[in-house]
Design an enzyme around this catalytic site. Structure first.
Site, PDB file in Angstrom:
ATOM      1  N   SER A  10       0.763  -1.699  -0.362  1.00  0.00           N
ATOM      2  CA  SER A  10       0.090   0.190   0.083  1.00  0.00           C
ATOM      3  C   SER A  10       0.862   1.353   0.291  1.00  0.00           C
ATOM      4  O   SER A  10       1.482   1.481   0.670  1.00  0.00           O
ATOM      5  CB  SER A  10      -0.658   0.038   1.630  1.00  0.00           C
ATOM      6  OG  SER A  10      -1.461   1.260   1.252  1.00  0.00           O
ATOM      7  N   HIS A  35      -0.422  -0.866  -4.699  1.00  0.00           N
ATOM      8  CA  HIS A  35      -1.303  -0.900  -3.890  1.00  0.00           C
ATOM      9  C   HIS A  35      -1.520   0.721  -3.788  1.00  0.00           C
ATOM     10  O   HIS A  35      -1.104   1.363  -3.070  1.00  0.00           O
ATOM     11  CB  HIS A  35      -1.961  -1.602  -2.915  1.00  0.00           C
ATOM     12  CG  HIS A  35      -3.435  -0.839  -2.675  1.00  0.00           C
ATOM     13  ND1 HIS A  35      -3.939  -2.370  -3.238  1.00  0.00           N
ATOM     14  CD2 HIS A  35      -3.965  -0.371  -1.884  1.00  0.00           C
ATOM     15  CE1 HIS A  35      -5.536  -1.548  -2.578  1.00  0.00           C
ATOM     16  NE2 HIS A  35      -5.605  -1.128  -1.901  1.00  0.00           N
ATOM     17  N   ASP A  37      -4.278   3.579  -2.455  1.00  0.00           N
ATOM     18  CA  ASP A  37      -5.134   4.242  -2.440  1.00  0.00           C
ATOM     19  C   ASP A  37      -5.701   5.580  -2.629  1.00  0.00           C
ATOM     20  O   ASP A  37      -4.886   6.622  -2.760  1.00  0.00           O
ATOM     21  CB  ASP A  37      -5.631   4.054  -1.040  1.00  0.00           C
ATOM     22  CG  ASP A  37      -5.067   2.374  -0.588  1.00  0.00           C
ATOM     23  OD1 ASP A  37      -4.794   2.204   0.162  1.00  0.00           O
ATOM     24  OD2 ASP A  37      -6.291   1.526  -1.067  1.00  0.00           O
ATOM     25  N   MET A  39      -8.967   8.675  -3.181  1.00  0.00           N
ATOM     26  CA  MET A  39      -9.756   8.964  -1.272  1.00  0.00           C
ATOM     27  C   MET A  39     -10.126  10.107  -2.328  1.00  0.00           C
ATOM     28  O   MET A  39      -9.226  10.989  -2.810  1.00  0.00           O
ATOM     29  CB  MET A  39      -9.139   8.740  -0.704  1.00  0.00           C
ATOM     30  CG  MET A  39      -8.636   7.402   0.198  1.00  0.00           C
ATOM     31  SD  MET A  39      -8.627   7.211   1.729  1.00  0.00           S
ATOM     32  CE  MET A  39      -7.252   5.465   1.786  1.00  0.00           C
ATOM     33  N   HIS A  68      -6.954   1.587  -6.400  1.00  0.00           N
ATOM     34  CA  HIS A  68      -7.977   1.264  -5.774  1.00  0.00           C
ATOM     35  C   HIS A  68      -9.062   2.801  -4.859  1.00  0.00           C
ATOM     36  O   HIS A  68      -8.570   3.268  -4.862  1.00  0.00           O
ATOM     37  CB  HIS A  68      -7.626   0.814  -4.205  1.00  0.00           C
ATOM     38  CG  HIS A  68      -8.812   0.268  -2.732  1.00  0.00           C
ATOM     39  ND1 HIS A  68      -8.417   0.298  -1.963  1.00  0.00           N
ATOM     40  CD2 HIS A  68     -10.139   0.066  -3.336  1.00  0.00           C
ATOM     41  CE1 HIS A  68      -9.964   0.110  -1.140  1.00  0.00           C
ATOM     42  NE2 HIS A  68     -10.893   0.272  -2.024  1.00  0.00           N
ATOM     43  N   MET A  70     -11.497   5.109  -3.805  1.00  0.00           N
ATOM     44  CA  MET A  70     -12.746   5.265  -2.804  1.00  0.00           C
ATOM     45  C   MET A  70     -13.003   6.453  -3.019  1.00  0.00           C
ATOM     46  O   MET A  70     -12.716   7.616  -2.052  1.00  0.00           O
ATOM     47  CB  MET A  70     -11.916   4.868  -1.462  1.00  0.00           C
ATOM     48  CG  MET A  70     -11.199   3.516  -1.297  1.00  0.00           C
ATOM     49  SD  MET A  70     -10.331   2.818   0.189  1.00  0.00           S
ATOM     50  CE  MET A  70      -8.522   3.432  -0.475  1.00  0.00           C
ATOM     51  N   MET A 139     -12.767  -5.785   2.041  1.00  0.00           N
ATOM     52  CA  MET A 139     -11.990  -4.385   2.915  1.00  0.00           C
ATOM     53  C   MET A 139     -12.284  -4.942   4.328  1.00  0.00           C
ATOM     54  O   MET A 139     -13.151  -5.133   4.327  1.00  0.00           O
ATOM     55  CB  MET A 139     -12.630  -2.932   2.817  1.00  0.00           C
ATOM     56  CG  MET A 139     -12.777  -2.503   1.257  1.00  0.00           C
ATOM     57  SD  MET A 139     -12.318  -0.483   1.887  1.00  0.00           S
ATOM     58  CE  MET A 139     -10.161  -0.827   3.023  1.00  0.00           C
ATOM     59  N   ASP A 177      -7.904  -6.245   1.704  1.00  0.00           N
ATOM     60  CA  ASP A 177      -7.030  -4.929   1.964  1.00  0.00           C
ATOM     61  C   ASP A 177      -7.154  -4.275   3.738  1.00  0.00           C
ATOM     62  O   ASP A 177      -8.601  -4.020   3.443  1.00  0.00           O
ATOM     63  CB  ASP A 177      -7.334  -4.225   0.808  1.00  0.00           C
ATOM     64  CG  ASP A 177      -6.835  -2.734   0.792  1.00  0.00           C
ATOM     65  OD1 ASP A 177      -7.284  -1.976   0.340  1.00  0.00           O
ATOM     66  OD2 ASP A 177      -6.397  -2.297   1.980  1.00  0.00           O
TER      67      ASP A 177
HETATM   68  C1  DX5 Z   1      -8.119   1.535   3.678  1.00  0.00           C
HETATM   69  C2  DX5 Z   1      -6.606   1.401   3.215  1.00  0.00           C
HETATM   70  C3  DX5 Z   1      -5.027   0.727   4.355  1.00  0.00           C
HETATM   71  C4  DX5 Z   1      -3.688   0.875   3.819  1.00  0.00           C
HETATM   72  C5  DX5 Z   1      -3.426  -0.254   4.483  1.00  0.00           C
HETATM   73  O1  DX5 Z   1      -8.903   2.466   3.527  1.00  0.00           O
HETATM   74  O2  DX5 Z   1      -6.798   0.988   2.168  1.00  0.00           O
HETATM   75  O3  DX5 Z   1      -6.057  -0.368   3.810  1.00  0.00           O
HETATM   76  O4  DX5 Z   1      -3.770   0.245   2.566  1.00  0.00           O
HETATM   77  O5  DX5 Z   1      -2.380   0.129   5.401  1.00  0.00           O
HETATM   78  P1  DX5 Z   1      -2.896  -1.039   7.008  1.00  0.00           P
HETATM   79  O6  DX5 Z   1      -1.781  -1.862   7.114  1.00  0.00           O
HETATM   80  O7  DX5 Z   1      -2.179   0.168   7.383  1.00  0.00           O
HETATM   81  O8  DX5 Z   1      -4.321  -0.684   7.682  1.00  0.00           O
HETATM   82 ZN    ZN Z   2      -6.974   0.264  -0.634  1.00  0.00          ZN
END
Ligand code: DX5
Ligand code: ZN
Length: 222
Positions: A10, A35, A37, A39, A68, A70, A139, A177
């Site tokens: 991530s 990965h 993320d 947002m 990903h 979001m 998730m 995730d």
């Molecule tokens: C949530 C994120 C987290 C991140 C991983 O939206 O997607 O899951 O990637 O971080 P940890 O391992 O701290 O959950």
């Molecule tokens: Zn993610």
């Protein structure tokens, strides 16, 4: 047929000042995905990485991006993300009016489509979408932040998802995730996950990664 466990670190957990060192470790370790993320402060109460970050990463490494989304209305933004070579683009089906059309659009753009299930979204509710995608993201924390604790009831969804895919003869990837920790990985893999999103719970310590931790994760996931 047991799918090989893949690792998708991530990148929101990576120290931006150590990115080249982190990418070198991942390339040497044969990491399969990065990965990303994304947002928007609407679907989740946070902001993270965007298309410019993806463009920089794609120029710096050949490891494909596992994006990903979001975000609300991902159909309005998908062109910004689907164009990267070998990209996978996953979205939350409740954020778009026509998820089947968006899955088709992601493929038209040359990327690999995935859907992501928020803890409250059931496998059954997405059963018509599962056979259409290459990846299902389960998730195991509420979306939005790294550093959260596993929601144990989500583990059962991994099993349900894998069983459903098997029942319709599909071999899509099942990605987990959220709080993918050294302690949780064995249960997540046993439940049927074959891609691990590795963040602060395992690989990243103060934004950096030791090669030995990659080997440890491979062993745990084997
Ligand atoms: C949530 C994120 C987290 C991140 C991983 O939206 O997607 O899951 O990637 O971080 P940890 O391992 O701290 O959950
Ligand atoms: Zn993610």
């Amino acid at each position: 047929m047991k799918q090989k466990i893949q690792i998708s670190p991530s990148m929101m957990c990576a120290d931006p000042f150590a990115l080249r060192e982190v990418l070198d470790t991942f390339e040497k370790g044969g990491i399969e995905w990065l990965h990303i993320d994304v947002m928007d402060g609407r679907y989740v109460p946070n902001f993270t990485l965007g298309p410019d970050y993806c463009r920089s990463l794609a120029a710096a490494t050949s490891i494909p991006l596992d994006i990903h989304l979001m975000v609300e209305e991902p159909d309005r933004h998908v062109e910004l993300f689907a164009k990267f070579p070998g990209a996978r683009v996953s979205f939350h089906p409740e954020t778009v009016r026509q998820p089947v059309r968006l899955i088709e659009r992601i493929r038209e753009l040359g990327a690999s489509p995935g859907i992501a299930l928020d803890p409250a979204m059931s496998v059954q509710a997405c059963s018509h979408l599962l056979p259409l995608v290459d990846q299902v993201v389960i998730m195991t924390v509420n979306p939005g932040y790294a550093g959260q604790k596993l929601l144990p009831f989500c583990l059962e969804k991994i099993t349900e998802c894998r069983a459903f895919l098997k029942s319709c003869g599909r071999h899509a990837d099942v990605q987990v995730d959220g709080n993918v920790s050294w302690e949780n990985i064995p249960r997540m893999v046993a439940a049927g996950a074959n891609i691990l999103v590795a963040g602060t719970s395992s690989l990243f310590v103060k934004g950096r990664v030791a090669a030995s931790e990659l080997a440890r994760m491979r062993e745990l996931g084997a």
